[in-house]
Design an enzyme around this catalytic site. Structure first.
Site, PDB file in Angstrom:
ATOM      1  N   ARG A  50       0.807  -1.224   0.000  1.00 57.80           N
ATOM      2  CA  ARG A  50       0.000   0.000   0.000  1.00 57.80           C
ATOM      3  C   ARG A  50       0.836   1.268   0.000  1.00 57.80           C
ATOM      4  NH1 ARG A  50      -1.349  -3.902   2.516  1.00 57.80           N
ATOM      5  NH2 ARG A  50      -3.379  -4.897   2.474  1.00 57.80           N
ATOM      6  N   THR A  51       1.813   1.321   0.889  1.00 60.52           N
ATOM      7  CA  THR A  51       2.542   2.579   1.054  1.00 60.52           C
ATOM      8  C   THR A  51       3.315   2.927  -0.220  1.00 60.52           C
ATOM      9  OG1 THR A  51       2.736   2.079   3.402  1.00 60.52           O
ATOM     10  CG2 THR A  51       4.135   3.835   2.552  1.00 60.52           C
ATOM     11  N   LYS A  80      26.509  -2.951  -0.348  1.00 58.48           N
ATOM     12  CA  LYS A  80      27.983  -2.929  -0.298  1.00 58.48           C
ATOM     13  C   LYS A  80      28.481  -2.237   0.964  1.00 58.48           C
ATOM     14  CE  LYS A  80      28.142  -2.370  -5.320  1.00 58.48           C
ATOM     15  NZ  LYS A  80      28.475  -1.400  -6.375  1.00 58.48           N
ATOM     16  N   ARG A 101      11.646   3.962   3.273  1.00 59.88           N
ATOM     17  CA  ARG A 101      11.296   2.999   4.336  1.00 59.88           C
ATOM     18  C   ARG A 101      12.545   2.171   4.614  1.00 59.88           C
ATOM     19  NH1 ARG A 101       6.135  -1.006   4.311  1.00 59.88           N
ATOM     20  NH2 ARG A 101       5.195   0.943   5.008  1.00 59.88           N
ATOM     21  N   HIS A 129       5.382   5.675  11.534  1.00 60.96           N
ATOM     22  CA  HIS A 129       4.809   5.586  10.186  1.00 60.96           C
ATOM     23  C   HIS A 129       3.818   6.756  10.062  1.00 60.96           C
ATOM     24  CE1 HIS A 129       3.603   4.111   6.432  1.00 60.96           C
ATOM     25  NE2 HIS A 129       3.294   2.867   6.719  1.00 60.96           N
TER      26      HIS A 129
HETATM   27  C1  NCD Z   1       2.210  -1.171   8.060  1.00 60.41           C
HETATM   28  C2  NCD Z   1       3.705  -0.992   8.140  1.00 60.41           C
HETATM   29  O1  NCD Z   1       4.447  -1.282   7.195  1.00 60.41           O
HETATM   30  O2  NCD Z   1       4.107  -0.516   9.178  1.00 60.41           O
HETATM   31  N1  NCD Z   1       1.752  -1.382   6.756  1.00 60.41           N
HETATM   32  C3  NCD Z   1       1.537  -0.299   5.963  1.00 60.41           C
HETATM   33  O3  NCD Z   1       2.413   0.468   5.680  1.00 60.41           O
HETATM   34  N2  NCD Z   1       0.298  -0.083   5.523  1.00 60.41           N
HETATM   35  C4  NCD Z   1       1.678  -2.140   9.029  1.00 60.41           C
HETATM   36  C5  NCD Z   1       2.284  -3.505   9.107  1.00 60.41           C
HETATM   37  O4  NCD Z   1       3.181  -3.889   8.374  1.00 60.41           O
HETATM   38  O5  NCD Z   1       1.793  -4.241   9.967  1.00 60.41           O
END
Ligand code: NCD
Length: 300
Positions: A50-51, A80, A101, A129
């Protein structure tokens, strides 16, 4: 330099400004053209559906370009041994905004020091997040109308769940009532302390008893990849099925950041209270388009 790295940097006024921009984008999404010439670097060290897709879709929808590294740990020079400092300085030469991320919960500190272009935190280990928390609240406001004074039950892996860590400080801005339901009793006190909140902590049985009073039930999965103790130590196995759903108000909503584990039974997927599929997910696209636009405009 303006980044979005932590919800600690957001005031109620800024959050409301983000939601106003989101609303405007959502209203006329097919004309949300903004940036023909700018480039987003989408740098993901941990898995994402999703993100990452919502950020990339949002940028493309705004008319911008996307450079995407969905497996950055193996495909970039991190493999590396290159430092995050050098990584951020390098990426800044190729684009106008970075969405990142990474499993290290301290990476935003490196970004703050070394990135020369805006950086958005799309997940920092078990830390934060922020964009997920924003879209969660945007969804709740859209579904409920008003959220001041509403009752929220947050269930799951409170220790490792970064969405919850970002959500609680933002919810405090709206003075909502928070009820915490840790997925496992082990570490319960540590979980509550970590969240730095005076919210009530409930066992699953206690949670079931107050379900009829809840406006939002926010479920999260167990973060297996971040857990060092064995799964056998879980004392509670929380699950919302039709039986629990039937105890909830007709106007209540179930949210989940995804991906879903066993904590929400698929039998409730089509219940109108289950807002976590298309409604919550789609809102992520609008909120992230607004954030990218505002950061590119330095209007944050
Ligand atoms: C979440 C995450 O990656 O922190 N997912 C997301 O980004 N929608 C929640 C999760 O992984 O449980």
């Amino acid at each position: 330099m303006q980044h979005l790295l932590s919800v600690q940097d957001l005031s109620l006024e800024t959050v409301e400004k983000i939601f106003a921009e989101t609303k405007a984008i959502e209203k006329d999404f097919h004309n949300a053209w903004y940036s023909r010439n700018q480039t987003m670097i989408s740098f993901f060290v941990e898995p994402s559906t999703r993100t990452r897709f919502s950020f990339e879709a949002a940028m493309q929808h705004l008319g911008g370009r996307v450079l995407s590294a969905p497996d950055a740990l193996v495909s970039s020079s991190l493999k590396k041994g290159e430092t995050l400092k050098d990584t951020f300085r390098t990426l800044g030469c190729y684009g106008d905004i970075i969405v990142c991320r990474h499993s290290d919960s301290n990476w935003p500190e490196e970004a703050k020091k070394y990135a020369r272009i805006p950086v958005i935190n799309a997940g920092s280990g078990e830390g934060e997040h922020p964009t997920q928390a924003l879209l969660d609240i945007y969804t709740a406001k859209k579904e409920l109308g008003e959220i001041q004074g509403s009752n929220w039950m947050l269930c799951g892996d409170l220790l490792h769940g970064r969405t919850i860590h970002s959500l609680i400080p933002l919810l405090k801005l709206y003075k909502v009532n928070i009820f915490l339901v840790p997925a496992y009793i082990e570490n319960r006190q540590r979980q509550i302390r970590l969240l730095n909140t005076d919210s009530k902590s409930l066992s699953f049985d206690e949670a079931i008893a107050v379900l009829p009073e809840m406006d939002i039930v926010y479920m999260t999965r167990i973060q297996h990849e971040r857990i060092s103790f064995t799964v056998d130590e879980y004392v509670q196995a929380i699950q919302i099925s039709q039986r629990e759903c039937d105890k909830m108000k007709k106007t209540a909503r179930i949210l989940h950041p995804g991906p879903r584990g066993r904590e929400i039974h698929p039998e409730i997927d089509d219940d109108p209270r289950a807002a976590f599929h298309e409604r919550q997910v789609r809102n992520g696209l609008y909120v992230r388009a607004a954030l990218v636009k505002m950061l590119l405009e330095r209007n944050f």
